[in-house]
Design a protein around this motif. Structure first.
Motif, PDB file in Angstrom:
ATOM      1  N   ASN A   1      19.906  27.611 -65.742  1.00  0.00           N
ATOM      2  CA  ASN A   1      21.236  28.165 -65.537  1.00  0.00           C
ATOM      3  C   ASN A   1      22.225  27.224 -66.206  1.00  0.00           C
TER       4      ASN A   1
ATOM      5  N   SER B   1      26.298  26.575 -67.465  1.00  0.00           N
ATOM      6  CA  SER B   1      27.708  26.972 -67.473  1.00  0.00           C
ATOM      7  C   SER B   1      28.558  25.797 -67.943  1.00  0.00           C
TER       8      SER B   1
ATOM      9  N   LYS C   1      27.981  31.388 -65.317  1.00  0.00           N
ATOM     10  CA  LYS C   1      26.732  30.883 -65.880  1.00  0.00           C
ATOM     11  C   LYS C   1      25.929  31.970 -66.589  1.00  0.00           C
ATOM     12  N   ALA C   2      25.126  31.507 -67.507  1.00  0.00           N
ATOM     13  CA  ALA C   2      24.123  32.383 -68.107  1.00  0.00           C
ATOM     14  C   ALA C   2      22.766  31.836 -67.691  1.00  0.00           C
TER      15      ALA C   2
ATOM     16  N   GLU D   1      22.959  27.194 -76.295  1.00  0.00           N
ATOM     17  CA  GLU D   1      23.717  27.912 -75.280  1.00  0.00           C
ATOM     18  C   GLU D   1      25.037  27.191 -74.958  1.00  0.00           C
TER      19      GLU D   1
ATOM     20  N   GLN E   1      28.688  28.935 -75.581  1.00  0.00           N
ATOM     21  CA  GLN E   1      29.701  29.108 -74.522  1.00  0.00           C
ATOM     22  C   GLN E   1      30.994  28.372 -74.877  1.00  0.00           C
TER      23      GLN E   1
ATOM     24  N   VAL F   1      32.874  33.818 -70.760  1.00  0.00           N
ATOM     25  CA  VAL F   1      31.416  33.851 -70.722  1.00  0.00           C
ATOM     26  C   VAL F   1      31.025  34.975 -69.762  1.00  0.00           C
TER      27      VAL F   1
ATOM     28  N   GLN G   1      28.383  36.746 -67.175  1.00  0.00           N
ATOM     29  CA  GLN G   1      27.203  36.411 -66.373  1.00  0.00           C
ATOM     30  C   GLN G   1      26.053  37.332 -66.756  1.00  0.00           C
ATOM     31  N   GLU G   2      24.985  36.738 -67.255  1.00  0.00           N
ATOM     32  CA  GLU G   2      23.889  37.558 -67.767  1.00  0.00           C
ATOM     33  C   GLU G   2      22.617  36.709 -67.889  1.00  0.00           C
ATOM     34  N   THR G   3      21.517  37.397 -68.173  1.00  0.00           N
ATOM     35  CA  THR G   3      20.265  36.713 -68.452  1.00  0.00           C
ATOM     36  C   THR G   3      20.032  36.769 -69.950  1.00  0.00           C
ATOM     37  N   ARG G   4      19.775  35.602 -70.551  1.00  0.00           N
ATOM     38  CA  ARG G   4      19.558  35.545 -71.993  1.00  0.00           C
ATOM     39  C   ARG G   4      18.180  34.965 -72.283  1.00  0.00           C
TER      40      ARG G   4
ATOM     41  N   SER H   1      21.060  38.216 -75.457  1.00  0.00           N
ATOM     42  CA  SER H   1      21.294  38.827 -74.150  1.00  0.00           C
ATOM     43  C   SER H   1      20.134  39.752 -73.772  1.00  0.00           C
TER      44      SER H   1
END
Lengths: 480, 481
Positions: free
Chosen positions: B201, B203, B215-216, B234, B238, B248, B250-253, B264
């Motif tokens: 995670n 950020s 956060k991503a 990353e 950001q 930014v 919030q997602e899963t990359r 993404s």
């Protein structure tokens, strides 16, 4: 008396005395199935080949408690190489590669398995009308339901299509059909009988138990199936009891509680009168009977219809078409395949409970439903424990009425209500037995429920055995 | 990097435990078997089957918790994590939600920037899922095949606090975790084989701000370098977004190794609701003091302690201590030699030089070569006792490595003993002096370096066996008085 009317212990006596051979017994039951099955429709699968094989092995197992005895098994208990459909299109052609622990135990005891019995799909229902395949008919009146979900097992026993059967009980699924079909059904203490191989509906409530023609048979079958199983982490470790030691005609000094909140519910007056008359007999025989106060059964029903669907929604998620069972042909991708398989494979009641359960576990609703239901469950357990500090047994009716007519209840909530007296027992995890106590004006059987504390199967058997003697109605059979 | 933003990184690390059997059934966990060979009705999730907990798995999780300085739960339970995927046969994963085996730990890490403590939020147990296999590539394959061999292999998930501030710290944390697991011998920790997996995670927040930025979550970093590269990418991504005044999301990359960037995968809206609830098929886990103590006894000296001890007690340089403790077997080997030999620095030089060179060349781990700790100790003593020269020792060592023979036998049989007998060397030294008048003249004119040349000639003549110190002394005596 016909051979197919005999109980396990009577058949055993006749085999021992050389009056009957297991082959003759098997032949008589097979002939009976042939005679009545197209009217009763108890079985999804008749396992004649398996029965013949087991019979052929009789000499090796003749010391077994069930040597040569024809037994039926509900179709949600896994049988190696034999279809185990759970009454669902989803598993219409599913053959497990292993035996459930109870099936292994039946085999070891020398039982002759006659077939797999009809049931509500995945044991969800109270009339066996939710079977994906066909309705089973009550042997006492073919226009009536046998109850459910173990309706096939109860009808098979009542119709003489087997000497005894195994059912499973999550909220009353052994006791309610036993009551409707005028036979004896025992739901043991949770953890007393291994669930390994029982296709799960609601894991924390499911329990396997015997459906028999009399109380003595129930004790014999319990001696076969009860006991710790290392394959089931929730099965109880402890000393094995001989339940036949409780077959004593004696209730003197036994303290029996009659919960006012249960008897105050609105239900069939004939049922109430019959149950209370039976209680009176026990009192005359020396039991101390007292009115007790308990948490209203409707709270248990509410908690049950959150907890059981929640667990079911997870337990039934594996039927996704990937590995076995039905797979929808109508799908462009994996997600559609999942959806369409479940759309086509499950019936309405199963879908309804999956949706309720999924909702109850969803983030944002968990505390309000699942967690609250678990708290209610704790209160109900404590309530039963409190009563059993002072009482040996509790007596209630098994069901609010005698067997309902087929296709008479279309409202699911009305159907759920038929389990009002049985559901609290599963919620509390204690044992209870339905034993016939009379007949209503339509000559339909009425069942009385004996509830005991954890591990109180012995006390239940003793009181039920006594009651059976006092009432002297167990010889009466459905006429077909 | 500008100093406007502070990076915040937390890691979720999955470690496959190396028990012989799976977490809830008796199937083997052996890697590389035929697809679906290591399966049974239980791990295939067939209707009616039930899980039975493997006690060894709990042992290992307790050990991991203790080694990460966690509190071990007296009462812990399993929960179901529900989601549909073809590699998950029950459509739920048995995991732990609110009562994990261990919580509230921390470990010390070291980077070039200094020493840091990184918090460990929790360690919980769960079962692994299977694997989807595609013929050719995932795009071209007509369908998916599933291999359930991995289903039910025990995992622990180690969740860190958001305590890391640079990708280098994250890499150091991951390295330290890997070493600890290896020292405990509870996992193979092979990122390429998937026995160690890492999600992050990430950020950014303005320096001085307490509240975390958005956060991503970063997935699919399949090597230590991928973790560092993925995080660096990353952070940069950001930072650029924030510099441009954008937000930014919030997602899963996912880290794409071939493109060298993160892509993404899914947004917050598509995040799963796992509908966790207590697993009704298992009884709660109760861990008493006795069990904890028993596991405490199984824990060896951990890498960080060993590292510090090698520096403080053995006087090794930090670099040496780091290399030697970086591999458990290397450290064990080192200490076994030391039980027969008492010059740690000299031993360290040999291990970090010749030994590691040969191990790397041959792809061996320390105990796979022909050199045993006792033989290495013997060889070092031969050098110290002037029985062989350092140069000959390298030859002897390579023979030991390849043959497994002991150094004394090699020296004896191949006549490699150092010549330290002055009489024996007298004629050779004299002959060299006679044959090299120019060098002799240089020495006599005070050019000390020419002595080295003459020593070299003697060594050459004796095929390296002459004691170089003695030869040096003899030449000085003859030419410089």
């Amino acid at each position: 008396m016909n051979i197919y009317d005999l109980t396990i212990h009577e058949l055993k006596e006749k085999i021992a005395a050389g009056e009957l051979t297991p082959a003759e017994i098997k032949k008589a039951y097979a002939a009976r199935i042939n005679e009545v099955e197209d009217r009763v429709k108890s079985y999804i699968t008749i396992t004649d080949e398996l029965a013949e094989e087991e019979l052929a092995d009789y000499e090796n197992k003749k010391e077994g408690l069930l040597a040569g005895i024809p037994i039926a098994v509900k179709d949600n208990m896994s049988t190696d190489g034999i279809k185990t459909s759970c009454g669902s299109k989803m598993l219409e052609n599913y053959k497990p590669p292993y035996d459930a622990t109870v099936v292994e135990k039946l085999n070891e005891a020398g039982a002759v398995i006659m077939g797999k019995t009809n049931m509500d799909e995945f044991a969800m229902g109270s009339s066996t009308e939710n079977s994906a395949f066909f309705d089973t008919h009550n042997p006492w009146n073919l226009n009536h339901a046998p109850g459910g979900s173990s309706g096939g097992s109860a009808a098979a026993v009542a119709a003489g299509e087997c000497a005894a059967a195994l059912g499973s009980d999550t909220g009353g699924s052994i006791r309610q059909p036993a009551s409707y079909c005028g036979v004896v059904g025992l739901k043991p203490t949770y953890g007393m009988v291994s669930r390994y191989g029982l296709v799960a509906f609601a894991s924390s409530l499911d329990q396997i138990g015997p459906i028999t023609k009399d109380v003595e048979d129930s004790a014999i079958l319990m001696n076969v199936i009860a006991g710790h199983d290392p394959k089931d982490s929730t099965s109880i470790e402890g000393k094995k009891e001989d339940y036949t030691e409780y077959l004593k005609e004696d209730v003197s000094g036994m303290k029996i509680g009659i919960p006012e909140e249960y008897f105050n519910l609105e239900f069939d007056e004939e049922v109430k009168a019959s149950v209370l008359a039976a209680v009176e007999k026990l009192k005359e025989a020396g039991a101390e009977v007292e009115t007790v106060h308990m948490i209203d059964a409707s709270y248990a029903l509410a908690a049950y219809y959150v907890i059981a669907p929640a667990e079911a929604s997870s337990n039934l998620a594996r039927y996704d078409g990937v590995r076995y069972g039905l797979r929808s042909e109508q799908a462009a991708d994996i997600s559609e395949m999942f959806t369409n398989t479940r759309l086509e494979g499950f019936g309405d009641e199963v879908k309804r409970r999956i949706m309720i359960g999924t909702y109850a576990l969803s983030s944002g609703y968990y505390d309000a439903y699942y967690l609250k239901a678990q708290k209610v469950r704790t209160l109900i357990k404590d309530d039963f424990d409190r009563i059993f500090n002072d009482f040996d047994l509790i007596i209630t009716p098994t069901a609010p009425s005698t067997a309902i007519e087929l296709e008479s209840k279309s409202d699911p909530l009305e159907m759920y209500h038929t389990d009002i007296f049985t559901v609290p027992i599963n919620i509390a995890g204690v044992p209870a037995m339905s034993v016939p106590c009379g007949f209503d004006s339509s000559e339909m059987p009425i069942g009385l429920q004996l509830i005991g504390p954890h591990f109180g199967e012995g006390k239940i058997i003793q009181a039920a055995y006594t009651l059976e003697k006092l009432l002297n109605i167990k010889e009466k059979r459905a006429e077909l | 990097m500008t100093t406007k933003y502070e990076t915040v990184i937390g890691l979720e690390v999955h470690v496959q435990l190396n028990t012989n059997s799976k977490i809830f059934c008796g199937c083997s966990t052996e890697f590389g078997k035929e697809p679906n060979e290591n399966t049974c009705p239980v791990c295939l999730g067939l209707p009616g089957t039930l899980p039975v907990l493997n006690k060894k798995v709990v042992d290992y999780a307790i050990m991991a918790g203790l080694a990460l300085n966690c509190d071990i739960a007296e009462y812990s339970k399993f929960d179901r994590k529900n989601y549909f995927y073809p590699d998950l046969p029950k459509a739920y994963q048995i995991s732990q939600f609110d009562l994990p085996v261990a919580e509230n730990g921390e470990i010390e890490i070291e980077t070039e920037a200094g020493i840091f403590n990184i918090g460990v939020t929790r360690v919980h147990l769960e079962e692994d899922a299977g694997k989807l296999i595609h013929e050719g590539s995932i795009d071209k394959s007509k369908g998916s095949l599933v291999d359930y061999n991995r289903t039910g292999v025990p995992l622990i998930e180690i969740v860190s606090e958001p305590d890391m501030r640079t990708p280098a710290q994250a890499k150091a944390y991951l390295t330290e975790l890997k070493m600890i697991m290896e020292y405990l011998d509870i996992s193979d920790c092979n990122m390429e084989e998937g026995s160690l997996r890492c999600d992050a995670n990430v950020s950014l927040r303005p320096v001085g701000q307490e509240e975390f930025g958005i956060k991503a979550e970063l997935k699919n970093m399949n090597s230590f370098s991928a973790v560092e590269k993925g995080l660096e990418y990353e952070v940069k991504r950001q930072q650029e977004l924030l510099d441009e005044g954008k937000k930014v999301v919030q997602e899963t990359r996912t880290w794409d190794e071939s493109l060298n960037k993160t892509i993404s995968m899914r947004g917050k809206e598509e995040a799963h609701d796992y509908r966790y609830f207590p697993e009704p098929d298992l009884v709660p886990l109760e861990i008493d003091e006795a069990w904890k103590e028993e596991m405490q006894k199984e824990i060896p000296e951990l890498p960080r302690e060993k590292y510090k001890r090698f520096i403080s007690e053995l006087g090794l340089p930090e670099y040496d201590a780091g290399v030697l403790t970086g591999d458990k077997d290397l450290a064990v080997f080192f200490e076994e030699v030391l039980s027969d030999y008492d010059d740690p620095k000299n031993l360290s030089n040999w291990m970090m030089g010749e030994f590691l060179r040969l191990l790397n060349e041959n792809g061996h781990s320390p105990f796979e070569s022909g050199v045993s700790p006792i033989n290495l100790a013997k060889m070092l003593k031969l050098i110290d006792q002037d029985i062989i020269s350092g140069k000959i020792a390298k030859e002897v060592f390579e023979k030991m490595y390849n043959s497994g023979r002991d150094p004394e036998t090699i020296v004896e049989e191949e006549g490699l003993k150092q010549i330290s007998d002055q009489d024996e060397l007298e004629n050779i030294v004299d002959a060299i002096i006679e044959d090299n008048p120019d060098a002799v003249e240089d020495v006599e004119n005070g050019k000390e370096r020419a002595i080295g040349f003459l020593v070299g000639q003697v060594m050459k003549e004796t095929r390296g066996k002459a004691n170089p110190g003695l030869v040096n002394q003899m030449l000085r005596d003859k030419l410089m008085n």
